[in-house]
Design an enzyme around this catalytic site. Sequence first.
Site, mmCIF file in Angstrom:
data_model
loop_
_atom_site.group_PDB
_atom_site.id
_atom_site.type_symbol
_atom_site.label_atom_id
_atom_site.label_comp_id
_atom_site.label_asym_id
_atom_site.label_seq_id
_atom_site.Cartn_x
_atom_site.Cartn_y
_atom_site.Cartn_z
ATOM 1 N N HIS A 50 0.831 -1.202 0.000
ATOM 2 C CA HIS A 50 0.000 0.000 0.000
ATOM 3 C C HIS A 50 0.869 1.259 0.000
ATOM 4 O O HIS A 50 1.030 1.934 1.009
ATOM 5 C CB HIS A 50 -0.936 -0.006 1.211
ATOM 6 C CG HIS A 50 -2.088 -0.945 1.060
ATOM 7 N ND1 HIS A 50 -2.756 -1.495 2.130
ATOM 8 C CD2 HIS A 50 -2.703 -1.436 -0.049
ATOM 9 C CE1 HIS A 50 -3.724 -2.278 1.683
ATOM 10 N NE2 HIS A 50 -3.708 -2.248 0.368
ATOM 11 N N CYS A 108 3.466 -12.154 2.418
ATOM 12 C CA CYS A 108 4.450 -12.070 3.494
ATOM 13 C C CYS A 108 4.450 -13.392 4.269
ATOM 14 O O CYS A 108 3.381 -13.898 4.635
ATOM 15 C CB CYS A 108 4.113 -10.917 4.427
ATOM 16 S SG CYS A 108 5.152 -10.871 5.918
ATOM 17 N N HIS A 136 -10.184 -5.284 4.708
ATOM 18 C CA HIS A 136 -8.750 -5.174 4.446
ATOM 19 C C HIS A 136 -8.295 -6.398 3.654
ATOM 20 O O HIS A 136 -8.731 -7.520 3.923
ATOM 21 C CB HIS A 136 -7.976 -5.066 5.761
ATOM 22 C CG HIS A 136 -6.529 -4.733 5.574
ATOM 23 N ND1 HIS A 136 -5.579 -5.694 5.290
ATOM 24 C CD2 HIS A 136 -5.863 -3.546 5.615
ATOM 25 C CE1 HIS A 136 -4.396 -5.113 5.170
ATOM 26 N NE2 HIS A 136 -4.544 -3.816 5.358
ATOM 27 N N GLU A 138 -5.698 -8.247 3.731
ATOM 28 C CA GLU A 138 -5.163 -9.342 4.535
ATOM 29 C C GLU A 138 -6.282 -10.144 5.208
ATOM 30 O O GLU A 138 -6.231 -11.373 5.278
ATOM 31 C CB GLU A 138 -4.201 -8.814 5.599
ATOM 32 C CG GLU A 138 -3.556 -9.933 6.408
ATOM 33 C CD GLU A 138 -2.704 -9.429 7.553
ATOM 34 O OE1 GLU A 138 -2.659 -10.126 8.595
ATOM 35 O OE2 GLU A 138 -2.087 -8.350 7.435
ATOM 36 N N THR A 177 -2.094 -9.044 11.032
ATOM 37 C CA THR A 177 -0.716 -8.790 11.470
ATOM 38 C C THR A 177 -0.420 -7.320 11.753
ATOM 39 O O THR A 177 0.577 -7.005 12.398
ATOM 40 C CB THR A 177 0.297 -9.276 10.415
ATOM 41 O OG1 THR A 177 0.118 -8.529 9.203
ATOM 42 C CG2 THR A 177 0.145 -10.760 10.152
ATOM 43 N N SER A 235 -3.244 2.026 4.262
ATOM 44 C CA SER A 235 -2.274 1.193 4.961
ATOM 45 C C SER A 235 -2.676 1.057 6.422
ATOM 46 O O SER A 235 -2.614 2.018 7.187
ATOM 47 C CB SER A 235 -0.868 1.808 4.857
ATOM 48 O OG SER A 235 0.021 1.198 5.767
ATOM 49 N N SER A 280 5.136 -0.098 4.719
ATOM 50 C CA SER A 280 5.147 -0.090 3.251
ATOM 51 C C SER A 280 5.596 1.257 2.687
ATOM 52 O O SER A 280 5.443 1.510 1.495
ATOM 53 C CB SER A 280 3.751 -0.448 2.717
ATOM 54 O OG SER A 280 2.756 0.365 3.303
#
EC number: 1.17.7.4
Length: 347
Positions: A50, A108, A136, A138, A177, A235, A280
């Site tokens: 991001h 990741c 999001h 993730e 995370t 982000s 990021s």
Amino acid sequence: MNLQVMKPPLSIRLCGPRGFCAGVDRAIQIVVLALKAYGAPVYVRHEIVHNRYVVEGLEAKGAVFVEELDEIPAEHRSQPVVFSAHGVPKSVPEDAVARNLFYLDATCPLVSKVHKQAMRHQRLGRHVVLIGHAGHPEVIGTMGQLPLGTVSLVETVDDVDRYAPVDPDNLGYVTQTTLSVDDTAGVIARLQQRFPNLTAPAADSICYATTNRQEAVKQAAPGCDLFIIVGAPNSSNSKRLVEVALRAGAKRSLLVQRADELDWADIGPIGTLGLSAGASAPEVIVDEIIAAFKARFDARIELAITAEETENFLVNRELRSVPLTHEDMEWVNGVRSVPAQPEKSIL
């Protein structure tokens, strides 16, 4: 006679660690190496990380960013597609195989670890409670590792209070995370209070980089007139740093993508500036922000270090023998987080 205008003094508390984590660094290298190995275009599903500076830099090299695999033209399906560092649902690589696409997974490794923790809970018959932010990437990726109906998402203590599982004695939790360490601790505590048999993951889900950056900001924030976090509005870890700075004692905190976003009239007179960057955000933008303040203030950098990071994640096996040119290495190194040279250290 020319009289030199005196600049007001300013202490810049520059946090360390800041900027790129090992997972982001790996994801960017995967795209650069794929471009070297297979030529342009290399497709990337979702923003690789991001940050617009990074995305635009990779676009200039020949990367093409898409939201879904059906956006890849038929004539380019022999070219690789890279999955972003945030991780993807299982359905995405399955779709890639069905479309006969060659894909490189840049998820990741610490996100992959959360996927495995969630799948282990589910395999052992536990309903999975995921603590994270709805929508999001993730979170979408983690929920997409599990069969429909086997995972529930909660974000706040209020969500936990409203949560009514079918089997309250058979739950296991994992977390996104990039959450606030303090906020997440409160949500976990309420879950444990309501559901005493709740099973924790085998290891912490919040990654080391998120924890380290929040701790550095927490230590540097007291007494700051303003705390700037370099990062993108989408982000998660960068937005959490803004919140951490305010809670830890900064009078104001701003999320900034580039120096040209700074509103100097709004910033006004300040004596102490805190500065950090999300995982990021490239170091080149941190340098850009510092230069902008040095142009207006007699600025002195104080480096606030709370941890040293040495983690390094290997790229995909297919890319490990691909050589990078000096120009490629200059670009990659130019956006990496490089330790600054302080005038003095305060921690």
